[in-house]
Design a protein around this motif. Structure first.
Motif, PDB file in Angstrom:
ATOM      1  N   UNK A  10      44.141  45.236 -10.399  1.00 15.60           N
ATOM      2  CA  UNK A  10      45.176  45.847  -9.566  1.00 15.60           C
ATOM      3  C   UNK A  10      45.779  47.022 -10.318  1.00 15.60           C
ATOM      4  N   UNK A  11      46.216  48.008  -9.588  1.00 17.85           N
ATOM      5  CA  UNK A  11      46.795  49.209 -10.201  1.00 17.85           C
ATOM      6  C   UNK A  11      48.278  48.973 -10.477  1.00 17.85           C
ATOM      7  N   UNK A  12      48.569  48.310 -11.598  1.00 17.17           N
ATOM      8  CA  UNK A  12      49.945  48.023 -11.982  1.00 17.17           C
ATOM      9  C   UNK A  12      50.285  48.776 -13.264  1.00 17.17           C
ATOM     10  N   UNK A  13      51.567  48.952 -13.547  1.00 17.21           N
ATOM     11  CA  UNK A  13      51.946  49.629 -14.788  1.00 17.21           C
ATOM     12  C   UNK A  13      51.448  48.925 -16.045  1.00 17.21           C
ATOM     13  N   UNK A  14      51.334  47.610 -16.010  1.00 19.59           N
ATOM     14  CA  UNK A  14      50.851  46.854 -17.169  1.00 19.59           C
ATOM     15  C   UNK A  14      49.395  47.197 -17.458  1.00 19.59           C
ATOM     16  N   UNK A  15      48.568  47.182 -16.413  1.00 18.55           N
ATOM     17  CA  UNK A  15      47.149  47.506 -16.573  1.00 18.55           C
ATOM     18  C   UNK A  15      46.986  48.961 -17.000  1.00 18.55           C
ATOM     19  N   UNK A  16      47.765  49.852 -16.390  1.00 25.26           N
ATOM     20  CA  UNK A  16      47.696  51.270 -16.758  1.00 25.26           C
ATOM     21  C   UNK A  16      48.066  51.483 -18.224  1.00 25.26           C
ATOM     22  N   UNK A  17      49.044  50.728 -18.719  1.00 20.78           N
ATOM     23  CA  UNK A  17      49.438  50.833 -20.121  1.00 20.78           C
ATOM     24  C   UNK A  17      48.342  50.368 -21.060  1.00 20.78           C
ATOM     25  N   UNK A  18      47.661  49.279 -20.685  1.00 22.32           N
ATOM     26  CA  UNK A  18      46.558  48.790 -21.515  1.00 22.32           C
ATOM     27  C   UNK A  18      45.407  49.788 -21.522  1.00 22.32           C
ATOM     28  N   UNK A  19      45.107  50.362 -20.352  1.00 26.70           N
ATOM     29  CA  UNK A  19      44.036  51.351 -20.265  1.00 26.70           C
ATOM     30  C   UNK A  19      44.388  52.579 -21.097  1.00 26.70           C
ATOM     31  N   UNK A  20      45.653  52.966 -21.101  1.00 28.72           N
ATOM     32  CA  UNK A  20      46.080  54.129 -21.877  1.00 28.72           C
ATOM     33  C   UNK A  20      45.854  53.915 -23.367  1.00 28.72           C
ATOM     34  N   UNK A  21      46.079  52.691 -23.845  1.00 26.25           N
ATOM     35  CA  UNK A  21      45.905  52.385 -25.271  1.00 26.25           C
ATOM     36  C   UNK A  21      44.447  52.458 -25.721  1.00 26.25           C
ATOM     37  N   UNK A  22      43.519  52.214 -24.807  1.00 27.24           N
ATOM     38  CA  UNK A  22      42.095  52.246 -25.161  1.00 27.24           C
ATOM     39  C   UNK A  22      41.360  53.315 -24.343  1.00 27.24           C
ATOM     40  N   UNK A  23      42.046  54.389 -23.998  1.00 28.46           N
ATOM     41  CA  UNK A  23      41.494  55.416 -23.120  1.00 28.46           C
ATOM     42  C   UNK A  23      40.263  56.102 -23.700  1.00 28.46           C
ATOM     43  N   UNK A  24      40.080  56.066 -25.022  1.00 26.99           N
ATOM     44  CA  UNK A  24      38.905  56.672 -25.641  1.00 26.99           C
ATOM     45  C   UNK A  24      37.677  55.759 -25.565  1.00 26.99           C
ATOM     46  N   UNK A  25      37.868  54.513 -25.131  1.00 28.78           N
ATOM     47  CA  UNK A  25      36.766  53.550 -25.046  1.00 28.78           C
ATOM     48  C   UNK A  25      36.361  53.225 -23.618  1.00 28.78           C
ATOM     49  N   UNK A  26      37.201  53.579 -22.649  1.00 29.36           N
ATOM     50  CA  UNK A  26      36.941  53.184 -21.267  1.00 29.36           C
ATOM     51  C   UNK A  26      36.952  54.382 -20.336  1.00 29.36           C
ATOM     52  N   UNK A  27      36.425  54.122 -19.132  1.00 32.47           N
ATOM     53  CA  UNK A  27      36.413  55.109 -18.068  1.00 32.47           C
ATOM     54  C   UNK A  27      37.024  54.432 -16.841  1.00 32.47           C
ATOM     55  N   UNK A  28      37.934  55.138 -16.138  1.00 30.68           N
ATOM     56  CA  UNK A  28      38.642  54.542 -15.020  1.00 30.68           C
ATOM     57  C   UNK A  28      38.294  55.276 -13.735  1.00 30.68           C
ATOM     58  N   UNK A  29      37.985  54.517 -12.697  1.00 29.82           N
ATOM     59  CA  UNK A  29      37.799  55.090 -11.358  1.00 29.82           C
ATOM     60  C   UNK A  29      38.668  54.324 -10.397  1.00 29.82           C
ATOM     61  N   UNK A  30      39.268  55.035  -9.461  1.00 33.28           N
ATOM     62  CA  UNK A  30      40.126  54.398  -8.470  1.00 33.28           C
ATOM     63  C   UNK A  30      39.321  54.091  -7.229  1.00 33.28           C
ATOM     64  N   UNK A  31      39.561  52.922  -6.670  1.00 32.57           N
ATOM     65  CA  UNK A  31      38.820  52.542  -5.462  1.00 32.57           C
ATOM     66  C   UNK A  31      39.777  52.112  -4.369  1.00 32.57           C
TER      67      UNK A  31
END
Length: 57
Positions: free
Chosen positions: A36-57
């Motif tokens: 789900x697109x929540x601030x908690x998930x977005x914060x975790x993704x931000x911390x590892x943004x160099x390791x992951x790729x995000x697409x919105x669906x």
């Protein structure tokens, strides 16, 4: 919903970044998980943004 895909290895990462990847459900390169697109998930993704790729669906 957002899709998070691991694109780089976690071998040379700091321990807290490895824990974040595991809490996102990512264990292998090219593995994709939907969250789900929540601030908690977005914060975790931000911390590892160099390791992951995000697409919105």
């Amino acid at each position: 919903m957002i899709k998070v895909k691991q694109i780089k290895s976690k071998i040379s990462c700091k321990p807290h970044q490895v824990k974040i990847l595991e809490s996102l459900g990512l264990h292998r390169i090219n593995q994709v998980k939907e969250h789900d697109d929540t601030p908690v998930i977005r914060g975790m993704v931000y911390k590892v943004r160099h390791l992951v790729e995000v697409t919105e669906s």
